[in-house]
Design an enzyme around this catalytic site. Structure first.
Site, PDB file in Angstrom:
ATOM      1  N   GLN A 141     -16.556  34.031  -9.026  1.00 31.56           N
ATOM      2  CA  GLN A 141     -17.661  34.517  -9.861  1.00 31.56           C
ATOM      3  C   GLN A 141     -17.858  36.018  -9.651  1.00 31.56           C
ATOM      4  O   GLN A 141     -18.258  36.440  -8.565  1.00 31.56           O
ATOM      5  CB  GLN A 141     -18.947  33.778  -9.461  1.00 31.56           C
ATOM      6  N   GLY A 142     -17.610  36.817 -10.677  1.00 25.38           N
ATOM      7  CA  GLY A 142     -17.780  38.268 -10.563  1.00 25.38           C
ATOM      8  C   GLY A 142     -19.082  38.720 -11.208  1.00 25.38           C
ATOM      9  O   GLY A 142     -19.069  39.243 -12.322  1.00 25.38           O
ATOM     10  N   TYR A 143     -20.186  38.504 -10.511  1.00 26.96           N
ATOM     11  CA  TYR A 143     -21.492  38.941 -11.012  1.00 26.96           C
ATOM     12  C   TYR A 143     -21.964  40.175 -10.235  1.00 26.96           C
ATOM     13  O   TYR A 143     -22.113  41.255 -10.778  1.00 26.96           O
ATOM     14  CB  TYR A 143     -22.526  37.814 -10.845  1.00 26.96           C
ATOM     15  N   SER A 144     -22.246  39.993  -8.910  1.00 26.39           N
ATOM     16  CA  SER A 144     -22.903  41.041  -8.113  1.00 26.39           C
ATOM     17  C   SER A 144     -22.029  42.283  -7.966  1.00 26.39           C
ATOM     18  O   SER A 144     -20.796  42.193  -7.901  1.00 26.39           O
ATOM     19  CB  SER A 144     -23.212  40.522  -6.703  1.00 26.39           C
ATOM     20  N   SER A 198     -17.317  35.308  -3.726  1.00 31.49           N
ATOM     21  CA  SER A 198     -16.874  34.223  -2.844  1.00 31.49           C
ATOM     22  C   SER A 198     -15.456  33.795  -3.191  1.00 31.49           C
ATOM     23  O   SER A 198     -15.156  33.517  -4.355  1.00 31.49           O
ATOM     24  CB  SER A 198     -17.802  33.015  -2.965  1.00 31.49           C
ATOM     25  N   GLU A 236     -25.622  27.106 -11.384  1.00 25.86           N
ATOM     26  CA  GLU A 236     -25.307  27.498 -10.006  1.00 25.86           C
ATOM     27  C   GLU A 236     -26.479  27.132  -9.082  1.00 25.86           C
ATOM     28  O   GLU A 236     -26.289  26.619  -7.989  1.00 25.86           O
ATOM     29  CB  GLU A 236     -25.046  29.011  -9.940  1.00 25.86           C
ATOM     30  N   GLU A 291     -37.198  34.907  -3.016  1.00 22.96           N
ATOM     31  CA  GLU A 291     -38.275  35.711  -3.606  1.00 22.96           C
ATOM     32  C   GLU A 291     -38.096  35.798  -5.128  1.00 22.96           C
ATOM     33  O   GLU A 291     -39.051  35.667  -5.898  1.00 22.96           O
ATOM     34  CB  GLU A 291     -38.290  37.130  -3.023  1.00 22.96           C
TER      35      GLU A 291
HETATM   36  C1  LIG Z   1     -23.037  33.420   0.784  1.00 24.55           C
HETATM   37  C2  LIG Z   1     -23.140  34.269  -0.445  1.00 24.55           C
HETATM   38  C3  LIG Z   1     -22.222  34.062  -1.460  1.00 24.55           C
HETATM   39  C4  LIG Z   1     -22.286  34.854  -2.616  1.00 24.55           C
HETATM   40  N1  LIG Z   1     -21.335  34.664  -3.582  1.00 24.55           N
HETATM   41  C5  LIG Z   1     -21.343  35.440  -4.682  1.00 24.55           C
HETATM   42  C6  LIG Z   1     -20.312  35.307  -5.662  1.00 24.55           C
HETATM   43  O1  LIG Z   1     -19.405  34.486  -5.543  1.00 24.55           O
HETATM   44  N2  LIG Z   1     -20.340  36.121  -6.724  1.00 24.55           N
HETATM   45  C7  LIG Z   1     -21.331  37.038  -6.913  1.00 24.55           C
HETATM   46  O2  LIG Z   1     -21.311  37.726  -7.937  1.00 24.55           O
HETATM   47  N3  LIG Z   1     -22.326  37.208  -5.997  1.00 24.55           N
HETATM   48  C8  LIG Z   1     -22.345  36.430  -4.890  1.00 24.55           C
HETATM   49  N4  LIG Z   1     -23.331  36.596  -3.933  1.00 24.55           N
HETATM   50  C9  LIG Z   1     -24.318  37.680  -4.095  1.00 24.55           C
HETATM   51  C10 LIG Z   1     -25.736  37.196  -4.388  1.00 24.55           C
HETATM   52  O3  LIG Z   1     -25.856  36.751  -5.710  1.00 24.55           O
HETATM   53  C11 LIG Z   1     -26.678  38.376  -4.075  1.00 24.55           C
HETATM   54  O4  LIG Z   1     -26.602  38.596  -2.683  1.00 24.55           O
HETATM   55  C12 LIG Z   1     -28.109  38.067  -4.453  1.00 24.55           C
HETATM   56  O5  LIG Z   1     -28.259  37.995  -5.835  1.00 24.55           O
HETATM   57  C13 LIG Z   1     -29.092  39.152  -3.895  1.00 24.55           C
HETATM   58  O6  LIG Z   1     -28.656  40.417  -4.231  1.00 24.55           O
HETATM   59  P1  LIG Z   1     -28.507  41.561  -3.104  1.00 24.55           P
HETATM   60  O7  LIG Z   1     -27.704  40.981  -1.985  1.00 24.55           O
HETATM   61  O8  LIG Z   1     -27.994  42.775  -3.771  1.00 24.55           O
HETATM   62  O9  LIG Z   1     -29.978  41.802  -2.548  1.00 24.55           O
HETATM   63  P2  LIG Z   1     -31.096  42.741  -3.191  1.00 24.55           P
HETATM   64  O10 LIG Z   1     -31.186  42.458  -4.657  1.00 24.55           O
HETATM   65  O11 LIG Z   1     -30.852  44.136  -2.765  1.00 24.55           O
HETATM   66  O12 LIG Z   1     -32.408  42.178  -2.495  1.00 24.55           O
HETATM   67  C14 LIG Z   1     -32.851  42.653  -1.211  1.00 24.55           C
HETATM   68  C15 LIG Z   1     -34.194  41.998  -0.913  1.00 24.55           C
HETATM   69  O13 LIG Z   1     -35.160  42.406  -1.908  1.00 24.55           O
HETATM   70  C16 LIG Z   1     -35.798  41.275  -2.486  1.00 24.55           C
HETATM   71  N5  LIG Z   1     -36.045  41.507  -3.905  1.00 24.55           N
HETATM   72  C17 LIG Z   1     -35.233  42.124  -4.795  1.00 24.55           C
HETATM   73  N6  LIG Z   1     -35.781  42.102  -6.033  1.00 24.55           N
HETATM   74  C18 LIG Z   1     -36.961  41.465  -5.933  1.00 24.55           C
HETATM   75  C19 LIG Z   1     -38.001  41.110  -6.861  1.00 24.55           C
HETATM   76  N7  LIG Z   1     -37.900  41.428  -8.166  1.00 24.55           N
HETATM   77  N8  LIG Z   1     -39.082  40.436  -6.394  1.00 24.55           N
HETATM   78  C20 LIG Z   1     -39.190  40.104  -5.075  1.00 24.55           C
HETATM   79  N9  LIG Z   1     -38.248  40.424  -4.146  1.00 24.55           N
HETATM   80  C21 LIG Z   1     -37.139  41.069  -4.564  1.00 24.55           C
HETATM   81  C22 LIG Z   1     -34.783  40.139  -2.321  1.00 24.55           C
HETATM   82  O14 LIG Z   1     -35.424  38.869  -2.317  1.00 24.55           O
HETATM   83  C23 LIG Z   1     -34.162  40.472  -0.972  1.00 24.55           C
HETATM   84  O15 LIG Z   1     -34.953  39.956   0.076  1.00 24.55           O
HETATM   85  C24 LIG Z   1     -23.296  35.836  -2.768  1.00 24.55           C
HETATM   86  C25 LIG Z   1     -24.238  36.029  -1.735  1.00 24.55           C
HETATM   87  C26 LIG Z   1     -24.147  35.271  -0.585  1.00 24.55           C
HETATM   88  C27 LIG Z   1     -25.145  35.514   0.515  1.00 24.55           C
END
Ligand SMILES: Cc1cc2nc3c(=O)[nH]c(=O)nc-3n(C[C@H](O)[C@H](O)[C@H](O)COP(=O)(O)OP(=O)(O)OC[C@H]3O[C@@H](n4cnc5c(N)ncnc54)[C@H](O)[C@@H]3O)c2cc1C
Length: 387
Positions: free
Chosen positions: A131-134, A166, A249, A371
């Site tokens: 999955q290429g989202y983040s 992942s 998901e 959150e």
């Molecule tokens: C084990 C694992 C597997 C993953 N696999 C994939 C994958 O296969 N493909 C993919 O694309 N991504 C993947 N991800 C990424 C995942 O989707 C992101 O980590 C997640 O969406 C959070 O984004 P971030 O890490 O950039 O945190 P940030 O967005 O930077 O958030 C940091 C903190 O700020 C808080 N925050 C941010 N915005 C808000 C808001 N509007 N209101 C309240 N609080 C907020 C968050 O809750 C968090 O505590 C994976 C992550 C993990 C941990």
């Protein structure tokens, strides 16, 4: 005998005859899960035989149409199949982001050609997806993604970077969010693209976790050429596809660790609990919560299949399921005492409990943080702007 009774009897007999004894044992380690794919590695003959037998019947995806490799089962029949598998402890024959995420999105948004090609491959476990989202600058605020996709007439040209992808280093194909209109408002210039990870210009770099594993990667795209017919849905409307997929998901993640066989934690830890009344009470409380969660999941899935689900439900389930799973592993660690913290000893089964406990910390981040789920639930229940 009603039709459903007859289906149950037939299913039970088929499972008895076709599910190898080894595939009725609980999964103990990562390699016990079968992920399929072009370079599939099977741990045993039984693991491959079980996947092949289920795929031949369409039961890796029992509720998908038979035309796309599914079993064509009704919701009631699908439920019976799951109950009968749980009755004998049968393992899931195929773990797959294709099944739990991409497939439902293709069923809703894919062209007939895309459905016939990709869904059939997913059902048979032939292609492993990632999955290429983040991206480095787009996690919770996913719509800020910057990976560029230009129309070059006879192909798309993709440049950019994804992160936390992942199993990107093990996947055959990627479903990817790309920006096709940089001038449009951020939710409106995104498209949903599928491409082969073996395409020239795609590279991955694994990221190490505190659990000691490296299940995810940074993923780079440098002038990757993608055929035009691999865009799903409408150009610049990929956000709709992305959100729909995220709902699936979140449902998948909500069930991780809890949805399975339904074994009570009290039963699992019975031998270490005898003389700790406080821990026993905490575990009993957890088991009651887990039971309530399972009942709620079942109701939500029935409502979803009947088209009556509330749009906040996937986020509610994701939040509740992942917080519960984290609580479960806190209790396992408490019951294990200091032995459970040992990383490499045989007594701690090479740190199995500690590694699993650390892994659960990611449950409330992956697929959207707790959150963010609470924010979505509030907006959708209160029908606030932007819901
Ligand atoms: C084990 C694992 C597997 C993953 N696999 C994939 C994958 O296969 N493909 C993919 O694309 N991504 C993947 N991800 C990424 C995942 O989707 C992101 O980590 C997640 O969406 C959070 O984004 P971030 O890490 O950039 O945190 P940030 O967005 O930077 O958030 C940091 C903190 O700020 C808080 N925050 C941010 N915005 C808000 C808001 N509007 N209101 C309240 N609080 C907020 C968050 O809750 C968090 O505590 C994976 C992550 C993990 C941990």
């Amino acid at each position: 005998m009603t039709d459903l009774d007859a289906f149950r009897a037939e299913t039970r007999a088929w499972l008895e005859a076709n599910c190898p004894a080894e595939m009725r044992e609980p999964m103990r380690e990562e390699s016990d899960a079968c992920w399929g794919g072009r370079n599939a590695v099977f741990k045993s003959v039984a693991q491959k035989a079980w996947m092949d037998a289920m795929a031949a019947r369409g039961w890796t995806v029992p509720d998908w149409p038979t035309a796309y490799g599914g079993g064509g089962l009704s919701p009631a029949e699908t439920k019976i199949l799951k109950q009968e598998m749980a009755r004998i402890g049968a393992r899931n024959p195929l773990m797959s982001f294709g099944i739990s995420m991409l497939g439902p999105a293709l069923l809703k948004y894919g062209s007939e050609e895309q459905k016939t090609l990709y869904l059939t491959q997913i059902a048979r476990g032939e292609i492993r997806w990632c999955q290429g989202y983040s991206e480095p600058g787009a996690g919770s605020d996913l719509a800020s993604l910057q990976t560029r996709c230009e129309d070059k007439g006879d192909h798309w040209l993709v440049n950019g970077q994804k992160v936390w992808t992942s199993y990107a280093d093990k996947a055959d194909w990627i479903f990817c969010l790309v920006r096709t209109d940089p001038a449009a408002p951020k939710h409106k210039g995104i498209s949903f693209l599928l491409f082969d990870m073996a395409s020239p210009g795609v590279s991955t770099r694994p990221i190490l976790l505190i659990s000691g594993n490296s299940p995810f990667c940074e993923t780079f795209f440098d002038d990757v050429e993608v055929p035009k017919d691999q865009l799903v849905g409408t150009l610049n409307k990929g956000w709709d596809v992305a959100k729909y997929l995220l709902g699936h998901e979140r449902e998948m993640i909500s069930g991780m660790g809890l949805g399975g066989q339904g074994e009570s934690l009290g039963a699992a830890l019975a031998d270490v609990l005898a003389d700790d009344p406080v821990l026993r009470a905490d575990i009993a409380r957890f088991d009651v919560d887990a039971m309530a969660f399972r009942a709620m999941s079942e109701r939500f899935i029935d409502e979803l299949k009947a088209g009556q689900a509330h749009s906040a439900q996937p986020s509610m389930m994701k939040y509740a399921g992942t917080e519960l799973n984290k609580a479960r592993h806190e209790l396992v660690m408490a019951a294990g005492g200091s032995n459970a913290l040992e990383w490499d000893s045989d007594r701690s089964r090479k740190g199995k409990s500690a590694r699993e406990w650390l892994r659960t910390k990611a449950n409330s981040i992956e697929g959207g943080t707790s959150e963010v789920q609470l924010g979505i639930v509030a907006k959708r229940i209160l029908e606030l702007p932007g819901a």
